[in-house]
Design an enzyme around this catalytic site. Structure first.
Site, PDB file in Angstrom:
ATOM      1  N   SER A 181     -21.098  20.235 -63.835  1.00 10.59           N
ATOM      2  CA  SER A 181     -20.082  19.356 -63.242  1.00 10.59           C
ATOM      3  C   SER A 181     -19.132  20.124 -62.348  1.00 10.59           C
ATOM      4  O   SER A 181     -18.649  19.615 -61.352  1.00 10.59           O
ATOM      5  CB  SER A 181     -19.227  18.708 -64.328  1.00 10.59           C
ATOM      6  OG  SER A 181     -19.989  17.926 -65.162  1.00 10.59           O
ATOM      7  N   HIS A 195     -26.398  17.792 -58.920  1.00  9.24           N
ATOM      8  CA  HIS A 195     -25.379  17.163 -59.755  1.00  9.24           C
ATOM      9  C   HIS A 195     -25.515  15.646 -59.724  1.00  9.24           C
ATOM     10  O   HIS A 195     -25.298  15.015 -58.697  1.00  9.24           O
ATOM     11  CB  HIS A 195     -23.985  17.608 -59.262  1.00  9.24           C
ATOM     12  CG  HIS A 195     -22.876  17.098 -60.115  1.00  9.24           C
ATOM     13  ND1 HIS A 195     -21.657  16.736 -59.625  1.00  9.24           N
ATOM     14  CD2 HIS A 195     -22.817  16.875 -61.453  1.00  9.24           C
ATOM     15  CE1 HIS A 195     -20.896  16.322 -60.618  1.00  9.24           C
ATOM     16  NE2 HIS A 195     -21.578  16.389 -61.733  1.00  9.24           N
ATOM     17  N   GLU A 240     -25.536  15.286 -55.771  1.00  9.68           N
ATOM     18  CA  GLU A 240     -25.038  16.360 -54.913  1.00  9.68           C
ATOM     19  C   GLU A 240     -26.037  17.513 -54.983  1.00  9.68           C
ATOM     20  O   GLU A 240     -26.367  17.992 -56.068  1.00  9.68           O
ATOM     21  CB  GLU A 240     -23.653  16.820 -55.391  1.00  9.68           C
ATOM     22  CG  GLU A 240     -22.584  15.771 -55.189  1.00  9.68           C
ATOM     23  CD  GLU A 240     -21.253  16.088 -55.870  1.00  9.68           C
ATOM     24  OE1 GLU A 240     -20.234  15.513 -55.475  1.00  9.68           O
ATOM     25  OE2 GLU A 240     -21.233  16.905 -56.812  1.00  9.68           O
ATOM     26  N   ASN A 243     -16.263  15.559 -58.001  1.00  7.10           N
ATOM     27  CA  ASN A 243     -15.387  15.997 -59.088  1.00  7.10           C
ATOM     28  C   ASN A 243     -14.128  16.692 -58.595  1.00  7.10           C
ATOM     29  O   ASN A 243     -13.099  16.680 -59.261  1.00  7.10           O
ATOM     30  CB  ASN A 243     -16.147  16.896 -60.063  1.00  7.10           C
ATOM     31  CG  ASN A 243     -16.975  16.078 -61.035  1.00  7.10           C
ATOM     32  OD1 ASN A 243     -16.797  14.858 -61.127  1.00  7.10           O
ATOM     33  ND2 ASN A 243     -17.882  16.724 -61.762  1.00  7.10           N
TER      34      ASN A 243
END
Ligand code: 3HC
Length: 282
Positions: free
Chosen positions: A119, A140, A152, A190
């Site tokens: 993450s 991701h 991602e 994130n």
């Protein structure tokens, strides 16, 4: 290289979701976790969501059976030896991930792509544990992985163009919407979402609102598909705290540090949906 066989290491919420994406899109998939119990739980989750898709007439029963037949489960990493792509989704801590990548490098073919679903940890640091950092990238996914389209594709310092491009094409074939980015803390989503969710949690105490009312406010006032408390419960309090800590360590902004309320919930084992208790009960 065309990726045909995919390994998924770690079959918690994210790993099971990624394995589902992979089998559903026609790829032979080998899932690996440490016990048969965890493996069978992941199979049960995947079967449940595929059955739901059949019920809703989004998938035929034959396609569901074929997807499940493409899934094999193991507790032995050695069984990943022939995979073209291995996606790691184990605990969000650097040392265990580095150990895992060193082990995967030993076991997998030299041309296999080794991807981490981290993450917020540095993909380059994970790659440092291997002698072939050019084969290491980030992939991701977003929770729930079978539902959210974004992946991602993270280029680490030494990632090769070939590994990045092959993974990008695989994600497209798997029905996803890949977006490429560099290996910066929190990547794209994130970097923005984690401090925002931390602000939301701080507002609970500052503005003295209940989790129900905060969620009501953000769904009705900002058009979020689900409220921030429900979202942190979905992501997992522990995952969110780890990601916050990693971002705070990398960027040093106070907003990125996990709010005390979340750290306390983690200590009490209130991890959100997966533990049955978080901001809400499940
Ligand atoms: N696997 C497969 N399917 C799933 C699923 C899962 N884990 N969870 C839900 N679904 C399916 C449901 O079965 C349902 O399908 P149906 O129409 O056949 O019933 C469909 O998704 C919609 O689910 P629901 O009806 O339960 O509820 P919603 O319409 O409210 O959608 C949601 C739920 C998709 C979770 C939506 O609220 C949403 O998109 N929320 C935001 C989630 C989000 O932001 N996630 C990102 C978190 S950040 C992250 O993951 C990064 C990490 O590094 C921290």
């Amino acid at each position: 290289m065309e990726i045909r066989t995919v390994g998924v290491v770690g079959l918690g919420t994210m790993g099971a979701g990624i394995a589902q994406v992979s089998v559903q899109s026609g790829h032979e998939t080998i899932g690996r976790d440490v016990s048969d119990e965890v493996n069978e739980r992941a199979r049960g989750t995947i079967e449940r969501y595929l059955s739901r898709a059949v019920e809703k007439e989004r998938m035929s029963a034959a396609d569901k059976d074929a997807a499940l037949a493409r899934l094999s489960l193991t507790t032995s990493l050695d069984d990943l030896a022939d995979c073209d792509l291995v996606i790691e989704a184990i605990v969000e801590e650097l040392a265990p991930k580095q150990e895992m990548f060193a082990e995967l490098e030993r076991i997998c073919r030299p041309d296999a792509i080794l991807a981490t679903n981290t993450s917020a940890l540095s993909v380059s640091k994970i790659a440092e544990a291997t002698k072939r950092p050019e084969r290491v990238i980030g992939m991701h996914f977003f929770n729930p992985a079978p539902v959210l389209a974004l992946v991602e594709i993270v280029r680490a310092e030494q990632s090769s163009d070939e590994a990045v491009d092959d993974a990008y094409r695989w994600a497209e074939r798997a029905g996803k919407q890949p977006v490429g980015c560099n290996d910066t803390p929190g990547f794209i989503v994130n970097r923005i979402l984690i401090p925002l969710l931390n602000d939301c949690v701080r507002v609970l105490d500052e503005a003295r609102v209940s989790p129900e009312d905060l969620d009501k406010a953000m769904t009705n006032g900002a058009g979020w598909p689900m409220g921030p408390c429900a979202l942190v419960d979905l992501v997992g309090i522990d995952i969110h705290v780890h990601a916050s800590e990693a971002l705070h360590a990398a960027l040093g902004e106070e907003r990125m540090a996990p709010p005390e309320r979340l750290v306390q919930m983690q200590r009490e084992g209130k991890l959100g949906r997966k533990s049955g208790e978080g901001f809400f009960s499940y």
